[in-house]
Design a protein around this motif. Structure first.
Motif, PDB file in Angstrom:
ATOM      1  N   LEU A  59      12.700   4.717  -4.669  1.00  0.00           N
ATOM      2  CA  LEU A  59      12.673   3.583  -5.595  1.00  0.00           C
ATOM      3  C   LEU A  59      12.105   2.330  -4.939  1.00  0.00           C
ATOM      4  O   LEU A  59      11.362   1.569  -5.571  1.00  0.00           O
ATOM      5  N   LEU A  60      12.449   2.096  -3.683  1.00  0.00           N
ATOM      6  CA  LEU A  60      11.889   0.949  -2.966  1.00  0.00           C
ATOM      7  C   LEU A  60      10.383   1.094  -2.781  1.00  0.00           C
ATOM      8  O   LEU A  60       9.630   0.123  -2.923  1.00  0.00           O
ATOM      9  N   LEU A  62       8.373   2.827  -4.750  1.00  0.00           N
ATOM     10  CA  LEU A  62       7.776   2.637  -6.070  1.00  0.00           C
ATOM     11  C   LEU A  62       7.696   1.158  -6.431  1.00  0.00           C
ATOM     12  O   LEU A  62       6.678   0.691  -6.969  1.00  0.00           O
ATOM     13  N   ARG A  63       8.736   0.419  -6.129  1.00  0.00           N
ATOM     14  CA  ARG A  63       8.741  -1.021  -6.404  1.00  0.00           C
ATOM     15  C   ARG A  63       7.682  -1.745  -5.564  1.00  0.00           C
ATOM     16  O   ARG A  63       6.999  -2.637  -6.051  1.00  0.00           O
ATOM     17  N   THR A  64       7.531  -1.342  -4.309  1.00  0.00           N
ATOM     18  CA  THR A  64       6.521  -1.949  -3.447  1.00  0.00           C
ATOM     19  C   THR A  64       5.117  -1.681  -3.980  1.00  0.00           C
ATOM     20  O   THR A  64       4.282  -2.591  -4.029  1.00  0.00           O
ATOM     21  N   ALA A  66       4.326  -1.053  -7.063  1.00  0.00           N
ATOM     22  CA  ALA A  66       4.164  -1.821  -8.296  1.00  0.00           C
ATOM     23  C   ALA A  66       3.859  -3.285  -8.007  1.00  0.00           C
ATOM     24  O   ALA A  66       3.011  -3.898  -8.672  1.00  0.00           O
ATOM     25  N   LEU A  67       4.535  -3.863  -7.014  1.00  0.00           N
ATOM     26  CA  LEU A  67       4.265  -5.258  -6.661  1.00  0.00           C
ATOM     27  C   LEU A  67       2.865  -5.432  -6.084  1.00  0.00           C
ATOM     28  O   LEU A  67       2.183  -6.426  -6.375  1.00  0.00           O
ATOM     29  N   TYR A  69       0.280  -3.556  -6.770  1.00  0.00           N
ATOM     30  CA  TYR A  69      -0.655  -3.397  -7.878  1.00  0.00           C
ATOM     31  C   TYR A  69      -0.673  -4.648  -8.755  1.00  0.00           C
ATOM     32  O   TYR A  69      -1.728  -5.075  -9.224  1.00  0.00           O
ATOM     33  N   GLN A  70       0.490  -5.255  -8.951  1.00  0.00           N
ATOM     34  CA  GLN A  70       0.551  -6.487  -9.725  1.00  0.00           C
ATOM     35  C   GLN A  70      -0.218  -7.607  -9.014  1.00  0.00           C
ATOM     36  O   GLN A  70      -0.935  -8.375  -9.644  1.00  0.00           O
TER      37      GLN A  70
END
Length: 85
Positions: A59-60, A62-64, A66-67, A69-70
C-alpha cells in the motif's frame, strides 16, 4: 455561514473480510497442527504478521507511485492542452 458536511460511506467489498479471516485462520491452523504433529509453531505466529507487513509495504508503494504520477501530471499539465487545440 452554514457549511454543509457531506458524509460518504466506505464501499468495502465483502470479500475483503474473507482475506483477513483466511490469513488469521491459516495461522490458527498452523498452530493447531504444531500441537498434533512435530512442526514448529513459530510459522503460525509469523505468517499473519508477514502477510500483514507485505500488505502495508504494498500500500505504501502504491501510494508513492500515485504521488509520483500526480507530480508528473502537475509538471506536464500543459501537454494535453496543446494536443486538443
Amino acid at each position: 455561514m452554514n457549511k454543509s458536511v457531506t458524509r460518504t460511506m466506505l464501499n468495502l467489498p465483502a470479500g475483503y473480510f474473507g482475506i483477513v479471516l483466511g490469513i488469521i485462520g491459516m495461522g490458527f491452523a498452523w498452530r493447531y497442527a504444531a500441537k498434533i504433529w512435530s512442526i514448529s509453531p513459530v510459522i503460525g505466529h509469523v505468517l499473519p504478521l508477514f502477510i500483514f507487513t507485505n500488505v502495508i509495504i504494498g500500500l505504501l508503494l502504491l501510494r508513492t507511485i500515485a504521488l509520483l504520477y500526480q507530480g508528473k501530471l502537475l509538471l506536464r499539465s500543459e501537454l494535453p492542452a496543446k494536443r486538443t487545440n
